[in-house]
Write an enzyme that holds these catalytic residues in place. Sequence first.
Site, PDB file in Angstrom:
ATOM      1  N   GLY A   1       4.252 -10.180  -5.199  1.00 24.01           N
ATOM      2  CA  GLY A   1       5.367  -9.276  -5.471  1.00 24.01           C
ATOM      3  C   GLY A   1       5.113  -8.235  -6.541  1.00 24.01           C
TER       4      GLY A   1
ATOM      5  N   ASN B   1       4.099  -5.175  -6.161  1.00 25.44           N
ATOM      6  CA  ASN B   1       4.678  -3.893  -5.733  1.00 25.44           C
ATOM      7  C   ASN B   1       6.189  -3.908  -5.897  1.00 25.44           C
ATOM      8  OD1 ASN B   1       2.693  -1.853  -4.516  1.00 25.44           O
ATOM      9  ND2 ASN B   1       1.980  -3.793  -3.667  1.00 25.44           N
TER      10      ASN B   1
ATOM     11  N   MET C   1       3.485 -10.288   5.358  1.00 27.17           N
ATOM     12  CA  MET C   1       2.286 -10.589   6.132  1.00 27.17           C
ATOM     13  C   MET C   1       2.552 -10.995   7.579  1.00 27.17           C
ATOM     14  SD  MET C   1       0.319  -9.476   3.949  1.00 27.17           S
ATOM     15  CE  MET C   1      -1.344  -9.743   4.549  1.00 27.17           C
TER      16      MET C   1
ATOM     17  N   ILE D   1       3.791  -9.613  11.373  1.00 27.96           N
ATOM     18  CA  ILE D   1       3.895  -8.357  12.113  1.00 27.96           C
ATOM     19  C   ILE D   1       5.340  -8.155  12.571  1.00 27.96           C
ATOM     20  CG2 ILE D   1       3.136  -7.179  14.216  1.00 27.96           C
ATOM     21  CD1 ILE D   1       0.521  -8.957  13.884  1.00 27.96           C
ATOM     22  N   LEU D   2       5.861  -6.953  12.308  1.00 32.38           N
ATOM     23  CA  LEU D   2       7.210  -6.609  12.770  1.00 32.38           C
ATOM     24  C   LEU D   2       7.072  -5.577  13.875  1.00 32.38           C
ATOM     25  CD1 LEU D   2       8.930  -6.229   9.305  1.00 32.38           C
ATOM     26  CD2 LEU D   2       9.355  -8.042  10.968  1.00 32.38           C
TER      27      LEU D   2
ATOM     28  N   HIS E   1      -0.509  -0.299   2.584  1.00 40.03           N
ATOM     29  CA  HIS E   1      -1.693  -0.993   3.073  1.00 40.03           C
ATOM     30  C   HIS E   1      -2.860  -0.710   2.118  1.00 40.03           C
ATOM     31  CE1 HIS E   1      -4.317  -2.908   5.961  1.00 40.03           C
ATOM     32  NE2 HIS E   1      -5.180  -1.926   5.739  1.00 40.03           N
TER      33      HIS E   1
HETATM   34  C1  GAR Z   1      -0.749  -5.425  -1.458  1.00 38.85           C
HETATM   35  O1  GAR Z   1      -2.039  -5.167  -1.930  1.00 38.85           O
HETATM   36  C2  GAR Z   1      -0.528  -4.756  -0.117  1.00 38.85           C
HETATM   37  O2  GAR Z   1      -1.230  -3.569   0.023  1.00 38.85           O
HETATM   38  C3  GAR Z   1      -1.042  -5.808   0.827  1.00 38.85           C
HETATM   39  O3  GAR Z   1      -0.594  -7.023   0.282  1.00 38.85           O
HETATM   40  C4  GAR Z   1      -0.579  -6.910  -1.137  1.00 38.85           C
HETATM   41  C5  GAR Z   1       0.739  -7.464  -1.655  1.00 38.85           C
HETATM   42  O4  GAR Z   1       0.707  -7.568  -3.031  1.00 38.85           O
HETATM   43  N1  GAR Z   1      -0.517  -5.602   2.130  1.00 38.85           N
HETATM   44  C6  GAR Z   1      -1.229  -5.773   3.241  1.00 38.85           C
HETATM   45  O5  GAR Z   1      -2.389  -6.158   3.237  1.00 38.85           O
HETATM   46  C7  GAR Z   1      -0.487  -5.460   4.528  1.00 38.85           C
HETATM   47  N2  GAR Z   1      -1.393  -5.332   5.625  1.00 38.85           N
HETATM   48  P1  GAR Z   1       2.038  -7.823  -3.866  1.00 38.85           P
HETATM   49  O6  GAR Z   1       2.724  -9.030  -3.253  1.00 38.85           O
HETATM   50  O7  GAR Z   1       1.525  -8.100  -5.256  1.00 38.85           O
HETATM   51  O8  GAR Z   1       2.878  -6.580  -3.791  1.00 38.85           O
END
Ligand code: GAR
Length: 206
Positions: A14, A16, A94, A96-97, A113
């Site tokens: 989390g 982001n 994670m 797919i929608l 991404h």
């Molecule tokens: C992020 O690095 C995002 O880019 C990636 O998951 C991580 C989540 O981090 N997303 C993917 O790979 C989607 N294909 P977070 O939970 O610390 O935000």
Amino acid sequence: MKPFKLGILGSGKGSNMAAIADACLSGALPCQIAQVLSDVPDAGILKHASDRGLTGRFIPPGKFRTKLDEEAEAEFIRSLQDAGVDLIVLAGFMRILKGPFITAFPNKVINIHPSLLPSFPGLEAWNQALSYGVKVTGCTVHYVDQGIDSGPIIGQATVPVLDQDTAETLHARIQQAERQLYPDCIRAIATGRVEVTGRRITTKPA
Ligand code: GAR
């Protein structure tokens, strides 16, 4: 003025979501987080939400590993519709929608991404970049369409790949870039500066 409401979906730690929430709380982002939803009961994203007094909710994903089952998808849709969200922000979600979810929220679902798409879609994009041997990678914010990491691109940031990088150090630097790029793109959408013409997206200056 009516607040611009975000629904944030994530499965992981989390970081982001925390960056977006902090930008909202500081006033740097003119948005309100209406809901944080996860398909993982003990995901860090739910802890970050409750630490900030936000509504976080675990919705059981059902029997599949890579997607939501029909009932779960319907519950995610219902929850976001009830909260009246203007934009759905996937932040490390994670599963797919596709189909019904995207149809329920046309042009309202965005994702981040950890690569410069269209290079390295799918899982562990930082590992794919290291294995391929590229010298520059980064992160991409895009609208979600029916494909995998294939929707129109809203914004990208580059990150150099260093000779001494490991998967961990590279992913950490990509995530640092994500924490700047994602709030910037959300701000542009929330303030009506993003124009979509087919695959071409332009962002007017603030
Ligand atoms: C992020 O690095 C995002 O880019 C990636 O998951 C991580 C989540 O981090 N997303 C993917 O790979 C989607 N294909 P977070 O939970 O610390 O935000």
